[in-house]
Design a protein around this motif. Structure first.
Motif, short mmCIF file in Angstrom:
data_model
loop_
_atom_site.label_atom_id
_atom_site.label_comp_id
_atom_site.label_asym_id
_atom_site.label_seq_id
_atom_site.Cartn_x
_atom_site.Cartn_y
_atom_site.Cartn_z
N VAL A 61 3.81 2.11 53.45
CA VAL A 61 4.88 2.55 52.56
C VAL A 61 6.25 2.16 53.10
O VAL A 61 7.14 1.78 52.33
CB VAL A 61 4.79 4.08 52.34
N ASP A 62 6.46 2.22 54.40
CA ASP A 62 7.77 1.88 54.95
C ASP A 62 8.11 0.41 54.68
O ASP A 62 9.26 0.08 54.37
CB ASP A 62 7.80 2.14 56.46
N THR A 63 7.13 -0.46 54.80
CA THR A 63 7.36 -1.87 54.52
C THR A 63 7.72 -2.08 53.06
O THR A 63 8.65 -2.82 52.72
CB THR A 63 6.13 -2.70 54.88
N VAL A 64 7.00 -1.40 52.17
CA VAL A 64 7.27 -1.52 50.75
C VAL A 64 8.66 -0.96 50.42
O VAL A 64 9.40 -1.53 49.61
CB VAL A 64 6.19 -0.80 49.92
N ALA A 65 9.03 0.15 51.06
CA ALA A 65 10.35 0.71 50.83
C ALA A 65 11.45 -0.27 51.22
O ALA A 65 12.48 -0.39 50.55
CB ALA A 65 10.52 2.02 51.61
#
Length: 329
Positions: A8-12
């Protein structure tokens, strides 16, 4: 290349880059939804941020969302990803604009990746530019950027530029006689006396630029006749470098493609040391939109008017937090 869904952090981080895109009145009319088990990121139109008076058919909304999609592709390529993108994947859900399968196993697009450093440096500049003609090589590079996204970039001749400037004045006059359009603009343009403190969207007063003195360039006056403290006047370039971005067809998919082409041109221009501003003013009135097109060109539908040149960079526009535009399922 990994086939595992992204965290999720990468997508954010990808969404933060996507959301740095330009949009009509900086309304930022997009939402993203990440289906983490599938590794799919979906782009939706945020219809609560539509501009029904200025943009009744949501043309500008689609162009802005297309620009965000291009930024997403650039950021993904820079991260070593090769997303597979589909436009308008569900005819039954028109606000569902695109989806990107982030775990594609292809080769990352190196040309896109090289544009990543320009995402945060690109800002609209509504200030005077220097009276300089763009070199042919620079124009050709920008045209290639548009062509890579299936669009056409045309630099009209002097007579057509003057015609476009007259159409801009015509559009401004029409807006002056349309109180509903003026009121809508005022809601998104935050002048110093009535602007929203801590705004995360819209146009801040310092980004309006000065009023034009003795010249006309295609820059929308977001003050719309309202007082703006300490805003002055300035002469702008008398022979602006104008480009028309267009497509062969004129439906929602074409508007999304135009938005991707627009942002690719703007990022390429930023990399080349140029600044730019865009306007759709004469395109927002069906009665005059047809006249923007160059009758001797093959461009069927003009989607945006772009002003390019050398001059001061515009200030960064406010942005919504990623948490406001990204849902994770």
């Amino acid at each position: 290349m990994t086939a595992q869904p992204l965290d999720v952090d990468t997508v954010a981080g990808l969404v933060a880059e996507a959301a740095a895109a330009p949009s009509l009145h900086n309304a930022q009319p997009w939402n993203f939804r990440y289906l983490r088990d599938l590794g799919v990121l979906r782009l939706y139109a945020d219809l609560e941020r539509a501009l029904p008076r200025t943009d009744p058919d949501n043309h500008g909304l689609h162009v802005g969302c297309g620009a965000a999609l291009l930024n997403l592709r650039v950021a993904a390529a820079a991260a070593g990803l090769a997303p597979v993108v589909r436009l308008l994947p569900d005819p039954a859900c028109p606000e569902f604009l695109a989806e990107a399968h982030l775990c594609g196993t292809g080769t990352p697009d190196g040309a896109l990746a090289r544009l990543s450093s320009a995402i945060r440096r690109r800002h609209s500049s509504r200030f005077p530019f220097r009276e300089e003609t763009l070199p042919t090589a620079v124009r050709e590079t920008l045209q290639q950027a548009a062509l890579a996204e299936g669009a056409q970039l045309l630099f009209p001749g002097a007579w057509h530029v003057q015609s476009i400037l007259e159409l801009v004045r015509d559009a401004e006059g029409r807006e002056a006689l349309a109180p509903d359009v003026r009121e809508e603009t005022a809601r998104w343009a935050h002048n110093g006396s009535s602007g929203k403190a801590g705004a995360v969207d819209g146009i801040a007063a310092e980004a309006f630029g000065p009023r034009q003195r003795h010249t006309t360039v295609p820059v929308r006056d977001f003050a719309a006749g309202r007082p703006v403290p300490e805003r002055g006047w300035a002469p702008f370039e008398r022979e602006p470098n104008i480009a028309l971005l267009g497509t062969a067809h004129d439906g929602p998919a074409d508007w999304l493609s135009a938005g991707q082409a627009l942002e690719r041109v703007l990022l390429r221009a930023t990399m080349d040391g140029l600044v730019a501003s865009v306007t759709s003013q004469p395109l927002e009135w069906p009665e005059i939109r047809w006249a923007v097109r160059d009758p001797v060109s093959a461009m069927a539908h003009v989607q945006m008017v772009i002003r390019l040149g050398h001059g001061p960079e515009g200030p960064a526009s406010p942005r919504r937090a990623v948490a406001e535009v990204l849902d994770v399922l």
